[in-house]
Design a protein around this motif. Structure first.
Motif, mmCIF file in Angstrom:
data_model
loop_
_atom_site.group_PDB
_atom_site.id
_atom_site.type_symbol
_atom_site.label_atom_id
_atom_site.label_comp_id
_atom_site.label_asym_id
_atom_site.label_seq_id
_atom_site.Cartn_x
_atom_site.Cartn_y
_atom_site.Cartn_z
ATOM 1 N N PHE A 1 -4.449 3.490 7.482
ATOM 2 C CA PHE A 1 -5.524 2.694 6.884
ATOM 3 C C PHE A 1 -5.372 1.219 7.224
ATOM 4 C CE2 PHE A 1 -6.565 6.286 4.124
ATOM 5 C CZ PHE A 1 -7.934 6.160 4.028
ATOM 6 N N THR B 1 -6.457 0.560 10.828
ATOM 7 C CA THR B 1 -7.796 0.900 11.320
ATOM 8 C C THR B 1 -8.924 0.181 10.574
ATOM 9 O OG1 THR B 1 -7.678 2.900 9.982
ATOM 10 C CG2 THR B 1 -7.374 3.180 12.326
ATOM 11 N N ILE B 2 -8.750 -0.079 9.284
ATOM 12 C CA ILE B 2 -9.874 -0.627 8.521
ATOM 13 C C ILE B 2 -9.998 -2.165 8.612
ATOM 14 C CG2 ILE B 2 -11.069 -0.635 6.284
ATOM 15 C CD1 ILE B 2 -10.918 2.182 7.491
ATOM 16 N N ARG C 1 -4.423 6.042 -5.402
ATOM 17 C CA ARG C 1 -5.300 6.300 -4.255
ATOM 18 C C ARG C 1 -6.627 5.556 -4.427
ATOM 19 N NH1 ARG C 1 -6.723 11.040 -0.388
ATOM 20 N NH2 ARG C 1 -8.948 10.760 -0.099
ATOM 21 N N LEU D 1 -6.112 1.662 -4.303
ATOM 22 C CA LEU D 1 -5.761 1.130 -2.989
ATOM 23 C C LEU D 1 -6.851 1.372 -1.957
ATOM 24 C CD1 LEU D 1 -1.961 1.949 -3.063
ATOM 25 C CD2 LEU D 1 -3.002 -0.325 -2.971
ATOM 26 N N ARG D 2 -7.627 2.437 -2.134
ATOM 27 C CA ARG D 2 -8.703 2.735 -1.193
ATOM 28 C C ARG D 2 -9.669 1.546 -1.134
ATOM 29 N NH1 ARG D 2 -10.970 7.388 1.391
ATOM 30 N NH2 ARG D 2 -8.837 8.163 1.379
ATOM 31 N N ASN E 1 -0.918 5.269 4.554
ATOM 32 C CA ASN E 1 -1.284 3.874 4.277
ATOM 33 C C ASN E 1 -1.231 3.006 5.529
ATOM 34 O OD1 ASN E 1 1.575 4.254 4.160
ATOM 35 N ND2 ASN E 1 1.793 2.219 3.268
ATOM 36 N N THR F 1 0.794 -1.224 0.000
ATOM 37 C CA THR F 1 0.000 0.000 0.000
ATOM 38 C C THR F 1 0.828 1.277 0.000
ATOM 39 O OG1 THR F 1 -0.189 -0.013 2.403
ATOM 40 C CG2 THR F 1 -1.936 -1.125 1.148
ATOM 41 N N PHE G 1 -8.164 -1.434 0.849
ATOM 42 C CA PHE G 1 -8.200 -1.331 2.313
ATOM 43 C C PHE G 1 -9.518 -1.878 2.861
ATOM 44 C CE2 PHE G 1 -5.148 2.327 1.641
ATOM 45 C CZ PHE G 1 -4.073 1.719 2.270
ATOM 46 N N PHE G 2 -10.595 -1.599 2.136
ATOM 47 C CA PHE G 2 -11.907 -2.032 2.630
ATOM 48 C C PHE G 2 -12.196 -3.501 2.345
ATOM 49 C CE2 PHE G 2 -12.351 2.511 2.867
ATOM 50 C CZ PHE G 2 -13.049 2.684 4.053
#
Lengths: 433, 197
Positions: A225, A228-229, A187, A190-191, A222, A134, A194-195
Motif C-alpha cells: 500500500f 502504490t497509493i 485495517r 489505516l486504509r 502495508n 502502518t 493510505f489514501f
C-alpha cells in the motif's frame, strides 16, 4: 534515536517483573524460534545456501563503494534520485527537503529500524508533517507512544486487552480484546490513511545494485500500500543493505523468510524502483544512511556484523533477550545483534552493559541464517572496552583486574624481578617444610 | 518434473498456507466454475473487479455476472486511474491473471507494468488469481531467470504467497490485516499464457 537516560539493569528488571512481557517473550521464542530451526532442516542443502549467502553479503560489505556507485547510477538512469546521509541529522534534513518539494502533509510508513535510527516520526511531527506507522505492531506502539520491543514483533510486550483499551482511547473504537476485531479496526483506520498520504516511506530489505531496484518484504501488505497509493516513495536504507544481483537477493529472501517468521516464503515481496507510479507527479527516492557504518566496514573485527539481514532470528532464541526483552537494549536494535550494533553505532561506553550482559552461549550464531559470529564480536567488544580502542576513543580501564594483569605481565617479562620473586617463594616454601 | 507433478506441488503448498485451489480444463469451464463459485460463496456482497487484459472470456463473464445482479468494475484503459482506485475501494472480489507461479512455495508473480493488477490483487478482501498451467514453474531458481529478464526490460515485480496476515497481537495469526483475507487460485489447464510477454 537513542533513548535518553537509558539504564540496562533497570529496564531488564522491569521486563522480568512484567508478566505480560514475559508471556510475549516466551511465546515468540517457543513458537517462532523453534519453528525456524525446523524450517531450515527442510532444505537438504541448507548449510550450502547459508554459506553462499554469507559469501554474497561479505563481498558486498567489502565492496560497498562499487555496489553503491552502480546502484546509484541505475536508479538515476531510470529517473529516480539517490541521497547519501552521513548521520541522522543530515538524513532528517534531506527527508524534509524531499517532503517540502512534494508538499507532503501526511506520510505512511513501513516498519524500518533505520527509520528509528533517524528518528523520523518525531522529526516530521516537529515540522508539521503527520507520520503514520502502518505495520500493525508499529501502529500500536506509535499510538501507545512506546518503543518497539522486538525487531519484527514491535508490540509483543502488549496484551490484547491493553491494545483494546488503547484503540478505545485513541481511536474511539468500541472496546474489544478479540485479535480479529482489533485487526479489522486497524485495517479500516489505516486504509483511510493510505489514501490521504502524499508520501510512503519504507525501509529496505535489500537493494539490488545491478538493477537499481530494492526488495521490500512484508506479511501484512502495508508495504505494498505504502508504495502504490501515495505519489512519492522514499526508501531509507542502511548503506550495507545491498547485493549485486536478483539471484543473490532471492537466495537471501529464501533464508530471510524462514529465519524471520518460519515461513517458506514471506507473504508479499515487492521488487521496485523508479518509474512505478501511475500518477505523473510520482517520484522515487533512496536515502542511504551511513551513521557509523563505513567505519565498521573498515574494521576487520566487526565488519561481519554488517552482513546481517535483520531477520530477528537471534532474538527468538537468545536466553538473555528471552528474559529481559528489547527495551533493556536501550538503542534502536535489540537482542544479540543489538548487543553488537548499538555499541558500535551509538557508543561502546554507553552501551557496554549490552555486550557484558550476553552469555556467549552461541545460540545466536547457530540460528543466524548467515551464521554471523556474534559471540566472537561480543568478546571482542569486551576486550576493546577493557584494553582501549583508539578508533572509538575508548581508553583502557585501569581497574583492579587491569592492574593485576599488568603486574603479572611486568613480573613475567622482567628476569630480575621474576627471579627475585620465584626465589623468595621457594625460600618460604623450604622454610615451611 | 512432469507438468502435472508441478501442478500437484502447487496445490499441496497452497493448501498448507490456507489458499484454496480449483482447476478448470478450458476457458468455458473456467467461466462456469468461476461464476458458480462467486454466486455461491459471495451471495451477500456482490461486487467484483475484472481486468480485460489477460482474462479469457471476460466479454462473456461480465454480462453474465451483471445479469445475476453483480456490480462489475471493468479495469481497462477507458477508465482513469484515480477513478478506478476510488471505485476499487468498494469492491469485494478482485480477479487477476498472473505472470508466473512458483510451485514449491505457492507463490504468484505479477509484473508491475501490468496496469491495475497490483491494485486488484491488494485492495479487495478477496483475491482470485487465474493461473495458466504453463506459467507454473517448480522452484525459485527457475523463476529467477525469467524474472531477471523482466527486471532488465522494465519495471519490478510483486510476489504474493498466501493471504495478507499479521501476528502482531499476542502472536495470534489474523488474516486480512491490510490486503486480501482470502486468496483463491483457479488453474486453467488448457492454456499457453494468459498475459502477453
Amino acid at each position: 534515536m537513542q533513548e535518553q537516560g537509558f539504564d540496562y539493569r533497570k529496564k531488564a528488571k522491569e521486563a522480568i517483573k512484567d508478566p505480560q512481557f514475559q508471556k510475549g517473550l516466551q511465546s515468540i521464542q517457543m513458537r517462532i524460534g523453534k519453528a525456524t530451526l525446523e524450517r531450515y532442516a527442510e532444505l537438504r542443502d541448507i548449510e550450502e545456501l547459508r554459506r553462499k549467502a554469507k559469501e554474497v553479503r561479505i563481498h558486498a560489505v567489502q565492496n560497498l563503494d562499487q555496489y553503491l556507485t552502480t546502484f546509484t547510477q541505475r536508479v538515476r538512469e531510470k529517473g529516480g534520485e539517490v541521497f547519501f546521509a552521513r548521520d541522522s541529522e543530515s538524513a532528517q534534513r534531506i527527508l524534509l527537503q524531499v517532503a517540502e518539494k512534494h508538499n507532503v502533509k501526511k506520510v505512511v510508513k513501513g516498519k524500518s529500524m533505520v527509520g528509528e535510527e533517524i528518528g523520523i516520526n518525531h522529526f516530521l511531527e516537529s515540522h508539521g508533517i503527520t507520520p503514520v506507522e502502518t505495520d500493525l505492531g508499529e501502529f500500536i506502539i506509535q499510538l501507545a507512544e512506546e518503543r518497539p520491543s522486538h525487531i519484527l514483533g514491535p508490540a509483543i510486550h502488549k496484551s490484547k486487552e491493553q491494545i483494546g483499551r488503547l484503540f478505545q482511547e485513541k481511536l474511539k473504537a468500541p472496546y474489544t480484546h478479540i485479535p480479529e476485531e482489533l485487526t479489522m479496526i486497524a485495517r479500516r483506520t489505516l486504509r483511510e490513511q493510505f489514501f490521504e498520504a502524499d508520501m510512503g516511506i519504507t525501509g529496505c530489505n535489500l537493494a539490488i545494485a545491478s538493477k537499481g531496484q530494492v526488495m521490500l518484504v512484508s506479511n501484512e501488505g502495508n508495504i505494498r500500500f505504502s508504495i502504490t497509493i501515495p505519489k512519492v516513495h522514499v526508501v531509507i536504507m542502511g548503506m550495507e543493505r545491498i547485493v549485486w544481483s536478483l539471484r543473490e537477493a532471492l537466495l537471501l529472501l529464501r533464508l530471510l523468510s524462514r529465519a524471520a517468521a518460519a515461513q517458506r516464503m514471506a507473504t508479499y515481496v515487492s521488487i521496485v524502483g523508479p518509474g512505478e507510479k501511475v500518477s505523473k507527479d510520482g517520484a522515487f527516492y533512496v536515502l542511504i544512511l551511513d551513521n557509523g557504518r563505513s567505519k565498521i566496514a573498515k574494521d576487520p573485527d566487526f565488519k561481519e556484523i554488517l552482513s546481517c539481514i535483520r531477520c530477528g532470528a537471534c532474538l527468538n532464541i537468545c536466553p538473555v533477550y528471552g528474559k529481559i526483552g528489547g527495551h533493556a537494549y536501550g538503542g534502536v536494535y535489540s537482542g544479540p545483534v543489538g548487543a553488537v550494533l548499538n555499541p558500535l553505532l551509538f557508543g561502546i561506553e554507553r552501551y557496554k552493559d549490552l555486550f557484558f550482559g550476553e552469555t556467549l552461549c552461541g545460540a545466536c550464531k547457530d540460528i543466524c541464517p548467515l551464521h554471523i559470529e556474534i559471540p566472537r564480536m561480543l568478546l571482542e567488544l569486551r576486550r576493546r572496552y577493557k584494553e582501549g580502542y583508539d578508533k572509538y576513543h575508548i581508553k583502557p580501564k585501569k581497574d583492579l583486574e587491569y592492574l593485576a594483569i599488568k603486574g603479572f605481565e611486568y613480573y613475567s617479562k622482567s628476569p630480575p624481578i621474576y627471579n627475585l620473586v620465584t626465589r623468595t617463594i621457594n625460600l618460604i616454601r623450604r622454610d615451611n617444610t | 518434473m512432469r507438468p502435472d507433478r508441478v501442478v500437484d506441488r502447487l496445490i499441496t503448498e497452497a493448501k498448507q498456507i490456507g489458499v484454496e485451489v480449483y482447476e478448470a480444463k478450458d476457458p468455458q469451464h473456467l467461466r462456469h466454475s468461476l461464476v458458480d463459485f462467486l454466486t455461491k460463496r459471495y451471495a451477500t456482497h456482490n461486487s467484483v473487479c475484472i481486468p480485460l487484459e489477460g482474462f479469457p472470456l471476460a466479454d462473456e463473464i461480465i454480462p453474465e455476472l451483471k445479469t445475476k445482479g453483480w456490480d462489475v468494475l471493468q479495469a481497462d484503459n477507458s477508465i482513469k486511474f484515480e477513478e478506478f482506485l476510488e471505485r476499487l475501494k468498494h469492491i469485494q472480489v478482485g480477479i487477476s491473471p498472473i505472470d508466473l507461479s512458483i510451485a514449491e512455495t505457492s507463490t504468484l508473480v505479477i509484473r508491475n507494468n501490468r496496469p491495475f493488477l497490483r491494485e486488484i490483487s491488494l485492495l479487495p478482501p478477496v483475491h482470485i488469481a487465474i493461473v495458466g498451467k504453463d506459467q507454473i514453474v517448480l522452484d525459485m531458481s527457475t523463476a529467477s531467470e525469467l524474472i531477471d529478464g523482466w527486471l532488465t526490460e522494465s519495471l519490478g515485480v510483486t510476489f504474493i504467497t498466501g493471504p495478507s496476515k499479521t501476528a502482531d497481537i499476542e502472536l495470534n495469526l489474523v488474516k486480512g490485516v491490510h490486503g486480501p483475507k482470502e486468496l483463491i487460485i483457479f488453474i486453467l489447464s488448457q492454456c499457453q499464457s494468459l498475459l502477453p510477454s
